[in-house]
Design a protein around this motif. Structure first.
Motif, mmCIF file in Angstrom:
data_model
loop_
_atom_site.group_PDB
_atom_site.id
_atom_site.type_symbol
_atom_site.label_atom_id
_atom_site.label_comp_id
_atom_site.label_asym_id
_atom_site.label_seq_id
_atom_site.Cartn_x
_atom_site.Cartn_y
_atom_site.Cartn_z
ATOM 1 N N GLY B 63 0.822 -1.212 0.000
ATOM 2 C CA GLY B 63 0.000 0.000 0.000
ATOM 3 C C GLY B 63 0.852 1.255 0.000
ATOM 4 N N GLY B 64 1.931 1.234 0.783
ATOM 5 C CA GLY B 64 2.832 2.387 0.821
ATOM 6 C C GLY B 64 3.468 2.638 -0.531
ATOM 7 N N LYS B 65 3.893 1.564 -1.215
ATOM 8 C CA LYS B 65 4.544 1.763 -2.518
ATOM 9 C C LYS B 65 3.555 2.243 -3.572
ATOM 10 C CE LYS B 65 8.118 -0.689 -4.381
ATOM 11 N NZ LYS B 65 8.820 -1.922 -4.814
ATOM 12 N N TRP B 66 2.421 1.574 -3.632
ATOM 13 C CA TRP B 66 1.484 1.920 -4.716
ATOM 14 C C TRP B 66 0.688 3.189 -4.425
ATOM 15 C CZ3 TRP B 66 -0.524 -3.674 -6.206
ATOM 16 C CH2 TRP B 66 0.487 -4.307 -6.945
ATOM 17 N N ALA B 67 0.934 3.825 -3.277
ATOM 18 C CA ALA B 67 0.380 5.152 -3.076
ATOM 19 C C ALA B 67 1.065 6.151 -4.005
ATOM 20 C CB ALA B 67 0.553 5.589 -1.619
ATOM 21 N N HIS B 68 2.219 5.801 -4.530
ATOM 22 C CA HIS B 68 2.933 6.670 -5.471
ATOM 23 C C HIS B 68 2.728 6.167 -6.896
ATOM 24 C CE1 HIS B 68 5.045 8.273 -1.981
ATOM 25 N NE2 HIS B 68 5.273 7.015 -1.617
ATOM 26 N N PRO B 69 2.203 7.023 -7.787
ATOM 27 C CA PRO B 69 2.076 6.624 -9.197
ATOM 28 C C PRO B 69 3.413 6.163 -9.763
ATOM 29 C CG PRO B 69 0.970 8.715 -8.829
ATOM 30 C CD PRO B 69 1.664 8.372 -7.543
ATOM 31 N N PHE B 70 4.513 6.725 -9.253
ATOM 32 C CA PHE B 70 5.837 6.311 -9.732
ATOM 33 C C PHE B 70 6.020 4.795 -9.647
ATOM 34 C CE2 PHE B 70 10.305 5.337 -8.931
ATOM 35 C CZ PHE B 70 10.919 5.962 -10.007
ATOM 36 N N TRP B 71 5.733 4.224 -8.481
ATOM 37 C CA TRP B 71 5.931 2.771 -8.328
ATOM 38 C C TRP B 71 4.839 1.981 -9.034
ATOM 39 C CZ3 TRP B 71 10.552 1.491 -7.644
ATOM 40 C CH2 TRP B 71 11.395 2.152 -6.753
ATOM 41 N N GLN B 72 3.647 2.564 -9.158
ATOM 42 C CA GLN B 72 2.617 1.870 -9.944
ATOM 43 C C GLN B 72 3.089 1.683 -11.373
ATOM 44 O OE1 GLN B 72 -0.848 4.502 -9.424
ATOM 45 N NE2 GLN B 72 -1.776 2.904 -8.154
ATOM 46 N N TRP B 73 3.571 2.747 -12.003
ATOM 47 C CA TRP B 73 4.015 2.641 -13.399
ATOM 48 C C TRP B 73 5.262 1.803 -13.512
ATOM 49 C CZ3 TRP B 73 0.939 3.460 -17.255
ATOM 50 C CH2 TRP B 73 -0.170 4.290 -17.060
ATOM 51 N N TRP B 74 6.117 1.898 -12.503
ATOM 52 C CA TRP B 74 7.321 1.061 -12.488
ATOM 53 C C TRP B 74 6.925 -0.413 -12.578
ATOM 54 C CZ3 TRP B 74 12.362 3.047 -11.851
ATOM 55 C CH2 TRP B 74 13.357 2.070 -11.711
ATOM 56 N N ASP B 75 5.996 -0.807 -11.708
ATOM 57 C CA ASP B 75 5.604 -2.226 -11.678
ATOM 58 C C ASP B 75 4.868 -2.633 -12.954
ATOM 59 O OD1 ASP B 75 6.801 -2.495 -9.288
ATOM 60 O OD2 ASP B 75 4.994 -2.770 -8.095
ATOM 61 N N VAL B 76 4.042 -1.739 -13.485
ATOM 62 C CA VAL B 76 3.318 -2.090 -14.708
ATOM 63 C C VAL B 76 4.296 -2.243 -15.876
ATOM 64 C CG1 VAL B 76 1.664 -1.212 -16.408
ATOM 65 C CG2 VAL B 76 1.093 -1.178 -13.978
ATOM 66 N N ALA B 77 5.275 -1.351 -15.959
ATOM 67 C CA ALA B 77 6.279 -1.476 -17.027
ATOM 68 C C ALA B 77 7.030 -2.800 -16.888
ATOM 69 C CB ALA B 77 7.256 -0.296 -16.973
ATOM 70 N N MET B 78 7.397 -3.126 -15.645
ATOM 71 C CA MET B 78 8.131 -4.375 -15.395
ATOM 72 C C MET B 78 7.266 -5.576 -15.782
ATOM 73 S SD MET B 78 10.182 -5.091 -11.905
ATOM 74 C CE MET B 78 8.745 -5.044 -10.878
ATOM 75 N N LEU B 79 5.985 -5.499 -15.405
ATOM 76 C CA LEU B 79 5.057 -6.590 -15.705
ATOM 77 C C LEU B 79 4.977 -6.855 -17.211
ATOM 78 C CD1 LEU B 79 2.509 -8.288 -14.469
ATOM 79 C CD2 LEU B 79 1.174 -6.375 -15.340
ATOM 80 N N TRP B 80 4.712 -5.812 -17.978
ATOM 81 C CA TRP B 80 4.542 -5.989 -19.432
ATOM 82 C C TRP B 80 5.851 -6.423 -20.077
ATOM 83 C CZ3 TRP B 80 0.308 -4.389 -22.859
ATOM 84 C CH2 TRP B 80 -0.866 -4.078 -22.157
ATOM 85 N N LEU B 81 6.914 -5.706 -19.784
ATOM 86 C CA LEU B 81 8.182 -6.018 -20.469
ATOM 87 C C LEU B 81 8.659 -7.419 -20.120
ATOM 88 C CD1 LEU B 81 10.063 -2.613 -20.103
ATOM 89 C CD2 LEU B 81 9.218 -3.635 -22.209
ATOM 90 N N ALA B 82 8.610 -7.786 -18.826
ATOM 91 C CA ALA B 82 9.163 -9.082 -18.420
ATOM 92 C C ALA B 82 8.306 -10.235 -18.939
ATOM 93 C CB ALA B 82 9.280 -9.153 -16.899
ATOM 94 N N LEU B 83 6.984 -10.093 -18.859
ATOM 95 C CA LEU B 83 6.147 -11.208 -19.319
ATOM 96 C C LEU B 83 6.269 -11.414 -20.826
ATOM 97 C CD1 LEU B 83 2.879 -11.051 -17.191
ATOM 98 C CD2 LEU B 83 4.437 -12.977 -17.427
ATOM 99 N N ILE B 84 6.307 -10.323 -21.599
ATOM 100 C CA ILE B 84 6.423 -10.492 -23.052
ATOM 101 C C ILE B 84 7.814 -11.018 -23.411
ATOM 102 C CG2 ILE B 84 6.343 -9.298 -25.268
ATOM 103 C CD1 ILE B 84 4.248 -7.409 -24.041
ATOM 104 N N HIS B 85 8.841 -10.510 -22.731
ATOM 105 C CA HIS B 85 10.203 -11.013 -22.959
ATOM 106 C C HIS B 85 10.285 -12.509 -22.621
ATOM 107 C CE1 HIS B 85 14.748 -10.554 -22.608
ATOM 108 N NE2 HIS B 85 14.557 -11.640 -21.877
ATOM 109 N N GLY B 86 9.749 -12.865 -21.467
ATOM 110 C CA GLY B 86 9.819 -14.267 -21.069
ATOM 111 C C GLY B 86 9.006 -15.169 -21.995
ATOM 112 N N ALA B 87 7.813 -14.724 -22.371
ATOM 113 C CA ALA B 87 6.970 -15.556 -23.234
ATOM 114 C C ALA B 87 7.600 -15.711 -24.616
ATOM 115 C CB ALA B 87 5.574 -14.934 -23.354
ATOM 116 N N ASN B 88 8.160 -14.632 -25.126
ATOM 117 C CA ASN B 88 8.822 -14.736 -26.428
ATOM 118 C C ASN B 88 10.047 -15.660 -26.351
ATOM 119 O OD1 ASN B 88 10.730 -12.885 -28.722
ATOM 120 N ND2 ASN B 88 8.855 -13.952 -29.240
#
Ligand code: HEM
Ligand code: HEM
Lengths: 140, 148
Positions: B63-88
């Motif tokens: 909750g503390g981390k995702w109170a900041h949009p910075f960490w929300q976007w950080w995690d979303v970027a990591m999610l998309w990039l890592a999953l597509i990289h791994g799946a490919n």
């Protein structure tokens, strides 16, 4: 140290003793770095599948999330995290090596040297991480 | 193509027309890899090395981390990039270890479905997260909840 340039079909003047000529990827460091890169990549992928699901429990309830994340804090999982971080750090540094080997002819010629650079960087990173992590896991 | 080509088989030129997906996949692996180093190493440093490391992680921590949009976007970027990289990357393994046919199609289909489902789920989790769900004991929640 010039190697046989890739892409020529000239036979080596002396038969190679250890290394099959003309390929970066068969045998020795070139092959083993690839084997490790592949195994670590697969391992991280399967971890990530589970990890997105465990994080999703924050949308269920604080109790559900805390119960599952609590298992990350046990000694056995603590050792598992050491393995996971070791896999990531190798895959990341060796991934950079692969990129350099692909784009930079100096790195292509020195891919074996760069593999040992990866190993040294891996050891240094793990020395920074493992003691601190294990103290966190086994104390408090 | 069932047999592996000999190392010095002359290159087959890529088709002249249309998008060369295999090439863009190759480029994506390298581009995403460089970005993922920064994203993942920071993720691991913040969650495992700072403070009490893994012992400090609980609902309130997230909750503390995702109170900041910075960490929300950080995690979303990591999610998309890592999953597509791994799946490919997993697609490469499927191509290497199976022959064209039903099994290969099924494995690639499973990879695609799992990846798409987790990308949607993870993105929704980040952006619909409620740090102060009603009725939960206050000691499990981030400290700022008591102020609301
Ligand atoms: C043992 C090591 C790890 C721990 C303890 C950990 C912990 C966490 C925690 C607490 C969160 C919640 C939000 C946040 O803190 O940012 C999270 C989210 C996330 N982590 Fe990790 N993590 C670890 C390793 C990794 C690795 C190796 C990857 C990448 C391959 C990764 C990818 C992600 C992603 C993509 C999210 C966001 C999930 C979502 O959008 O729902 N994590 N992690
Ligand atoms: C930390 C940063 C990362 C870097 C720099 C990186 C780099 C790379 C590169 C350059 C390749 C292509 C290798 C080639 O074409 O021969 C690759 C392959 C791969 N990566 Fe990553 N990667 C990273 C993170 C990840 C993550 C988080 C996952 C899992 C979710 C992953 C899974 C894979 C897989 C499965 C392959 C295919 C391996 C193979 O074909 O043998 N990587 N990586």
């Amino acid at each position: 140290m010039p190697e046989n340039s890739a892409g020529t079909l000239t036979a080596p003047t002396k038969p190679a003793k250890q290394r099959p000529g003309g390929t970066l990827y068969r045998g020795r460091e070139g092959m083993w770095s690839w084997v490790l890169h592949r195994i670590t990549g697969v391992a991280i992928f399967f971890f990530l599948l589970v990890h997105v699901l465990d994080t999703a429990l924050v949308r269920v309830s604080p109790e559900a999330y805390n119960a599952v994340i609590g298992t990350y804090q046990t000694p056995i999982m603590g050792l598992g995290e050491v393995a996971l971080v070791g896999a990531i750090v190798f895959h990341a540094f060796n991934g950079l090596r692969v990129i350099l080997v692909d784009f930079w002819s100096w790195a292509t010629r020195h891919q074996r040297f760069l593999f040992y650079v990866v190993v040294v960087l891996w050891v240094v990173t793990m020395l920074a991480f493992v003691p601190r992590h294990l103290i966190n896991v086994f104390s408090h | 193509m069932t047999a592996i080509e000999a190392p010095r088989t002359p290159v087959r030129p890529a088709p002249k027309r249309g998008i060369n997906w295999e090439k863009w996949g190759w480029i994506y692996m390298r581009a995403s890899g460089v970005v993922l180093i920064v994203l993942i190493f920071t993720h691991l440093f913040v969650n495992l090395m700072v403070g009490d490391g893994v012992k400090a992680i609980d609902f309130g921590f997230v909750g503390g981390k995702w109170a900041h949009p910075f960490w929300q976007w950080w995690d979303v970027a990591m999610l998309w990039l890592a999953l597509i990289h791994g799946a490919n990357g997993m697609r490469t393994l499927v191509n290497d270890y199976t022959n064209p046919g039903l099994v290969q199609k099924a494995l690639k289909g499973a990879l695609f479905i799992a990846t798409a489902a987790l990308i949607v789920l993870g993105t929704l989790v980040v952006f619909t997260f409620d740090p102060c769900p009603a009725g939960s004991p206050a000691d499990l929640l981030p400290s700022f909840c008591s102020a609301v």
